[in-house]
Motif scaffolding. Structure first.
Motif, PDB file in Angstrom:
ATOM      1  N   TYR A  52       0.842  -1.207   0.000  1.00 19.93           N
ATOM      2  CA  TYR A  52       0.000   0.000   0.000  1.00 19.93           C
ATOM      3  C   TYR A  52       0.871   1.249   0.000  1.00 19.93           C
ATOM      4  O   TYR A  52       0.596   2.216  -0.715  1.00 19.93           O
ATOM      5  N   ILE A  53       1.940   1.236   0.789  1.00 21.71           N
ATOM      6  CA  ILE A  53       2.841   2.392   0.847  1.00 21.71           C
ATOM      7  C   ILE A  53       3.537   2.583  -0.494  1.00 21.71           C
ATOM      8  O   ILE A  53       3.676   3.722  -0.983  1.00 21.71           O
ATOM      9  N   LYS A  54       3.981   1.497  -1.108  1.00 22.63           N
ATOM     10  CA  LYS A  54       4.641   1.582  -2.415  1.00 22.63           C
ATOM     11  C   LYS A  54       3.708   2.178  -3.459  1.00 22.63           C
ATOM     12  O   LYS A  54       4.110   3.048  -4.251  1.00 22.63           O
ATOM     13  N   LYS A  55       2.471   1.725  -3.472  1.00 20.67           N
ATOM     14  CA  LYS A  55       1.524   2.248  -4.458  1.00 20.67           C
ATOM     15  C   LYS A  55       1.259   3.725  -4.239  1.00 20.67           C
ATOM     16  O   LYS A  55       1.052   4.474  -5.193  1.00 20.67           O
ATOM     17  N   SER A  56       1.264   4.148  -2.981  1.00 27.88           N
ATOM     18  CA  SER A  56       1.053   5.577  -2.699  1.00 27.88           C
ATOM     19  C   SER A  56       2.209   6.415  -3.228  1.00 27.88           C
ATOM     20  O   SER A  56       2.049   7.618  -3.479  1.00 27.88           O
ATOM     21  N   MET A  57       3.388   5.791  -3.404  1.00 24.81           N
ATOM     22  CA  MET A  57       4.556   6.499  -3.928  1.00 24.81           C
ATOM     23  C   MET A  57       4.825   6.147  -5.391  1.00 24.81           C
ATOM     24  O   MET A  57       5.914   6.428  -5.908  1.00 24.81           O
ATOM     25  N   ASP A  58       3.847   5.526  -6.040  1.00 25.89           N
ATOM     26  CA  ASP A  58       3.938   5.153  -7.462  1.00 25.89           C
ATOM     27  C   ASP A  58       5.122   4.239  -7.745  1.00 25.89           C
ATOM     28  O   ASP A  58       5.838   4.378  -8.745  1.00 25.89           O
ATOM     29  N   LEU A  59       5.321   3.273  -6.857  1.00 29.21           N
ATOM     30  CA  LEU A  59       6.377   2.284  -7.049  1.00 29.21           C
ATOM     31  C   LEU A  59       5.778   0.982  -7.565  1.00 29.21           C
ATOM     32  O   LEU A  59       4.672   0.603  -7.183  1.00 29.21           O
ATOM     33  N   GLU A  60       6.526   0.292  -8.408  1.00 31.39           N
ATOM     34  CA  GLU A  60       6.092  -0.988  -8.942  1.00 31.39           C
ATOM     35  C   GLU A  60       6.230  -2.076  -7.875  1.00 31.39           C
ATOM     36  O   GLU A  60       7.170  -2.060  -7.068  1.00 31.39           O
ATOM     37  N   LEU A  61       5.309  -3.025  -7.884  1.00 29.31           N
ATOM     38  CA  LEU A  61       5.401  -4.168  -6.989  1.00 29.31           C
ATOM     39  C   LEU A  61       6.211  -5.270  -7.652  1.00 29.31           C
ATOM     40  O   LEU A  61       6.089  -5.506  -8.859  1.00 29.31           O
ATOM     41  N   SER A  62       7.022  -5.968  -6.868  1.00 36.11           N
ATOM     42  CA  SER A  62       7.766  -7.109  -7.385  1.00 36.11           C
ATOM     43  C   SER A  62       6.785  -8.244  -7.676  1.00 36.11           C
ATOM     44  O   SER A  62       5.646  -8.231  -7.190  1.00 36.11           O
ATOM     45  N   PRO A  63       7.195  -9.235  -8.459  1.00 27.53           N
ATOM     46  CA  PRO A  63       6.292 -10.366  -8.733  1.00 27.53           C
ATOM     47  C   PRO A  63       5.771 -11.037  -7.459  1.00 27.53           C
ATOM     48  O   PRO A  63       4.600 -11.392  -7.379  1.00 27.53           O
ATOM     49  N   GLU A  64       6.628 -11.212  -6.458  1.00 29.90           N
ATOM     50  CA  GLU A  64       6.196 -11.839  -5.209  1.00 29.90           C
ATOM     51  C   GLU A  64       5.224 -10.930  -4.455  1.00 29.90           C
ATOM     52  O   GLU A  64       4.214 -11.389  -3.906  1.00 29.90           O
ATOM     53  N   ASP A  65       5.513  -9.632  -4.440  1.00 27.34           N
ATOM     54  CA  ASP A  65       4.595  -8.683  -3.803  1.00 27.34           C
ATOM     55  C   ASP A  65       3.248  -8.694  -4.510  1.00 27.34           C
ATOM     56  O   ASP A  65       2.191  -8.646  -3.877  1.00 27.34           O
ATOM     57  N   ARG A  66       3.282  -8.769  -5.838  1.00 27.13           N
ATOM     58  CA  ARG A  66       2.037  -8.787  -6.618  1.00 27.13           C
ATOM     59  C   ARG A  66       1.240 -10.049  -6.336  1.00 27.13           C
ATOM     60  O   ARG A  66       0.009 -10.011  -6.236  1.00 27.13           O
ATOM     61  N   ARG A  67       1.930 -11.169  -6.192  1.00 26.97           N
ATOM     62  CA  ARG A  67       1.226 -12.423  -5.895  1.00 26.97           C
ATOM     63  C   ARG A  67       0.489 -12.323  -4.571  1.00 26.97           C
ATOM     64  O   ARG A  67      -0.691 -12.716  -4.472  1.00 26.97           O
ATOM     65  N   ILE A  68       1.156 -11.797  -3.556  1.00 23.73           N
ATOM     66  CA  ILE A  68       0.522 -11.660  -2.242  1.00 23.73           C
ATOM     67  C   ILE A  68      -0.607 -10.639  -2.288  1.00 23.73           C
ATOM     68  O   ILE A  68      -1.662 -10.833  -1.672  1.00 23.73           O
ATOM     69  N   GLU A  69      -0.408  -9.561  -3.046  1.00 23.23           N
ATOM     70  CA  GLU A  69      -1.455  -8.540  -3.171  1.00 23.23           C
ATOM     71  C   GLU A  69      -2.687  -9.110  -3.866  1.00 23.23           C
ATOM     72  O   GLU A  69      -3.829  -8.855  -3.450  1.00 23.23           O
ATOM     73  N   ASP A  70      -2.481  -9.883  -4.921  1.00 24.98           N
ATOM     74  CA  ASP A  70      -3.616 -10.481  -5.643  1.00 24.98           C
ATOM     75  C   ASP A  70      -4.390 -11.436  -4.740  1.00 24.98           C
ATOM     76  O   ASP A  70      -5.624 -11.475  -4.776  1.00 24.98           O
ATOM     77  N   ALA A  71      -3.648 -12.215  -3.942  1.00 24.68           N
ATOM     78  CA  ALA A  71      -4.310 -13.131  -3.016  1.00 24.68           C
ATOM     79  C   ALA A  71      -5.128 -12.349  -1.990  1.00 24.68           C
ATOM     80  O   ALA A  71      -6.245 -12.751  -1.618  1.00 24.68           O
ATOM     81  N   PHE A  72      -4.601 -11.227  -1.546  1.00 25.27           N
ATOM     82  CA  PHE A  72      -5.326 -10.382  -0.594  1.00 25.27           C
ATOM     83  C   PHE A  72      -6.593  -9.819  -1.225  1.00 25.27           C
ATOM     84  O   PHE A  72      -7.666  -9.803  -0.605  1.00 25.27           O
ATOM     85  N   GLN A  73      -6.491  -9.354  -2.455  1.00 21.63           N
ATOM     86  CA  GLN A  73      -7.645  -8.792  -3.144  1.00 21.63           C
ATOM     87  C   GLN A  73      -8.720  -9.843  -3.393  1.00 21.63           C
ATOM     88  O   GLN A  73      -9.912  -9.510  -3.428  1.00 21.63           O
ATOM     89  N   ARG A  74      -8.313 -11.092  -3.548  1.00 23.23           N
ATOM     90  CA  ARG A  74      -9.277 -12.166  -3.733  1.00 23.23           C
ATOM     91  C   ARG A  74      -9.949 -12.558  -2.412  1.00 23.23           C
ATOM     92  O   ARG A  74     -10.893 -13.336  -2.400  1.00 23.23           O
ATOM     93  N   GLY A  75      -9.415 -12.039  -1.317  1.00 20.15           N
ATOM     94  CA  GLY A  75     -10.008 -12.362  -0.018  1.00 20.15           C
ATOM     95  C   GLY A  75      -9.407 -13.578   0.627  1.00 20.15           C
ATOM     96  O   GLY A  75     -10.033 -14.168   1.527  1.00 20.15           O
ATOM     97  N   ASP A  76      -8.179 -13.968   0.206  1.00 25.38           N
ATOM     98  CA  ASP A  76      -7.555 -15.150   0.788  1.00 25.38           C
ATOM     99  C   ASP A  76      -7.073 -14.906   2.222  1.00 25.38           C
ATOM    100  O   ASP A  76      -6.843 -15.846   2.970  1.00 25.38           O
ATOM    101  N   TYR A  77      -6.888 -13.646   2.590  1.00 26.02           N
ATOM    102  CA  TYR A  77      -6.400 -13.320   3.932  1.00 26.02           C
ATOM    103  C   TYR A  77      -7.509 -12.689   4.738  1.00 26.02           C
ATOM    104  O   TYR A  77      -8.402 -12.011   4.208  1.00 26.02           O
ATOM    105  N   GLU A  78      -7.438 -12.871   6.047  1.00 28.32           N
ATOM    106  CA  GLU A  78      -8.450 -12.315   6.936  1.00 28.32           C
ATOM    107  C   GLU A  78      -8.392 -10.794   6.933  1.00 28.32           C
ATOM    108  O   GLU A  78      -7.336 -10.183   6.991  1.00 28.32           O
ATOM    109  N   ARG A  79      -9.587 -10.167   6.858  1.00 33.04           N
ATOM    110  CA  ARG A  79      -9.644  -8.713   6.813  1.00 33.04           C
ATOM    111  C   ARG A  79     -10.320  -8.116   8.033  1.00 33.04           C
ATOM    112  O   ARG A  79     -10.399  -6.904   8.176  1.00 33.04           O
ATOM    113  N   SER A  80     -10.851  -8.946   8.921  1.00 33.16           N
ATOM    114  CA  SER A  80     -11.649  -8.423  10.021  1.00 33.16           C
ATOM    115  C   SER A  80     -10.803  -7.583  10.956  1.00 33.16           C
ATOM    116  O   SER A  80      -9.643  -7.851  11.187  1.00 33.16           O
ATOM    117  N   THR A  81     -11.400  -6.517  11.487  1.00 35.36           N
ATOM    118  CA  THR A  81     -10.742  -5.662  12.454  1.00 35.36           C
ATOM    119  C   THR A  81     -11.465  -5.716  13.784  1.00 35.36           C
ATOM    120  O   THR A  81     -11.062  -5.079  14.710  1.00 35.36           O
TER     121      THR A  81
END
Length: 363
Positions: free
Chosen positions: A334-363
């Protein structure tokens, strides 16, 4: 004692709980030959020790061989299933003498099996260590139950030191040295870092822990050379610029707001976020070496409130901040995107999994 062959150790006799025990110095070359640990195939109830964690041994052996003039190992504790005979040097000095142990006896390590294995590995790497010694505490073995109880008692009150105080006292780790100097010299951290504990109490006047600064700065300098002064200069410049975007840090230092209030309401002083800022900073310095300060201003526009939906599942899981690797990466994403930085392939994989809801989001 009969006429069988025996070991003779110069020793000091003591008494604990009404039982005699003996302290001696044993040459390292003898350690692998006479001290055994229980076979791994035995079930836990038939052993008097935990199984050997072989993954720990190479690192411990390197510690010895790489620091031949400065390594420190505490005493081994061993039980012997044989009759022990102690011969005092004199009647007047009956605590000092020679301990004789039959060679037919079996030595079982009650405390220090990993040290014993590391010594064996170190001797293979550097045979010159053979004549050095280690303290050994001998007990007469009186059965499995007693050996198991000794193991439990020896480890009952053993507490691993906090990461922060280990770093504070570690003068071999260059990264630890850099971090110690950083928290003393960099204005954002001066007087705000807990140097001894790795967690902060609710009423602590500190904003950061030494261990958190260490991890975050290591992440920041992942691409740096081994030049300590150059790394320190880069780290100081970076964290001072970060502090300009997070005014609460300086407000705490000036006594305008309490540290406890900042830690409770905001997340930017917590370990997971500091680590994420460090990781993002490494990418920023790599991709934008000339205008990184300008792009770092994006930090001031982020909502750092603990209750912000932004951090649900990223930094906050189940209502608590999480330092798990995936959470550090998701926060850094999230911080990288706020600074217009590219995500590495591994970062992108984890981000995609998060967007799909694979990780818990409850607060």
């Amino acid at each position: 004692m009969d006429n069988t062959f025996h070991y003779a150790f110069p020793a000091i006799r003591g008494v604990q709980a009404g039982r005699e025990y003996y302290v001696s110095m044993c040459p390292l070359r003898l350690i692998p030959k006479i001290f055994l640990f229980d076979e791994e195939e035995l079930t836990p109830e038939l052993r008097s020790q935990r199984t050997l964690n072989k993954a720990r041994i190479p690192e411990m052996a390197r510690y010895i061989t790489e620091h031949p003039d400065g390594y420190v190992f505490s005493a081994l504790t061993a039980s012997v299933d044989a009759d022990l005979e102690f011969e005092p040097v004199s009647q007047e000095n009956d605590r000092l003498g020679v301990l004789r142990i039959p060679m037919s006896g079996t030595f079982i390590i009650n405390d220090g099996q990993h040290r014993r294995a590391a010594i064996e590995a170190a001797l293979n790497l550097n045979p010159k260590l053979a004549d050095e010694s280690i303290a050994v505490v001998f007990f007469s073995d009186i059965g499995l139950a007693r050996s198991q109880q000794m193991f439990a008692d020896l480890n009952r009150y053993a507490i691993r030191p906090s990461t922060s105080i280990s770093l504070l006292y570690d003068h071999r780790d260059k990264a630890a040295e850099l971090t110690r100097r950083l928290v003393l010299e960099a204005e954002p951290f001066r007087d705000l870092v807990e140097m001894e504990r790795s967690t902060l109490s609710a009423r602590s006047r500190r904003l950061f822990t030494l261990s958190a600064i260490y991890q975050a700065t290591n992440a920041l300098l992942v691409d740096a050379t081994d030049d300590l002064e150059a790394g320190l200069s880069t780290a100081k410049a970076f964290w001072e610029e970060v502090a300009k975007q997070l005014p609460e840090w300086s407000q705490v230092r000036r006594g305008q707001i309490p540290a406890s209030e900042v830690r409770q309401d905001l997340i930017h002083s917590h370990a997971v976020v500091l680590n994420a800022i460090g990781k993002s900073g490494a990418a920023l310095l790599r991709e934008a070496p000339k205008d990184w300060k300008k792009r770092l201003k994006a930090l001031s526009k982020i909502d750092w409130s603990r209750n912000s939906p932004t951090w649900a599942g990223r930094a906050v899981v189940g209502g608590r901040l999480s330092k798990a690797t995936q959470n550090v990466i998701l926060t850094a994403n999230y911080i990288k995107k706020s600074m217009d930085l590219e995500l590495s392939p591994e970062d992108r994989r984890i981000e995609d999994a998060f967007q799909r809801g694979d990780y818990e989001r409850s607060t």
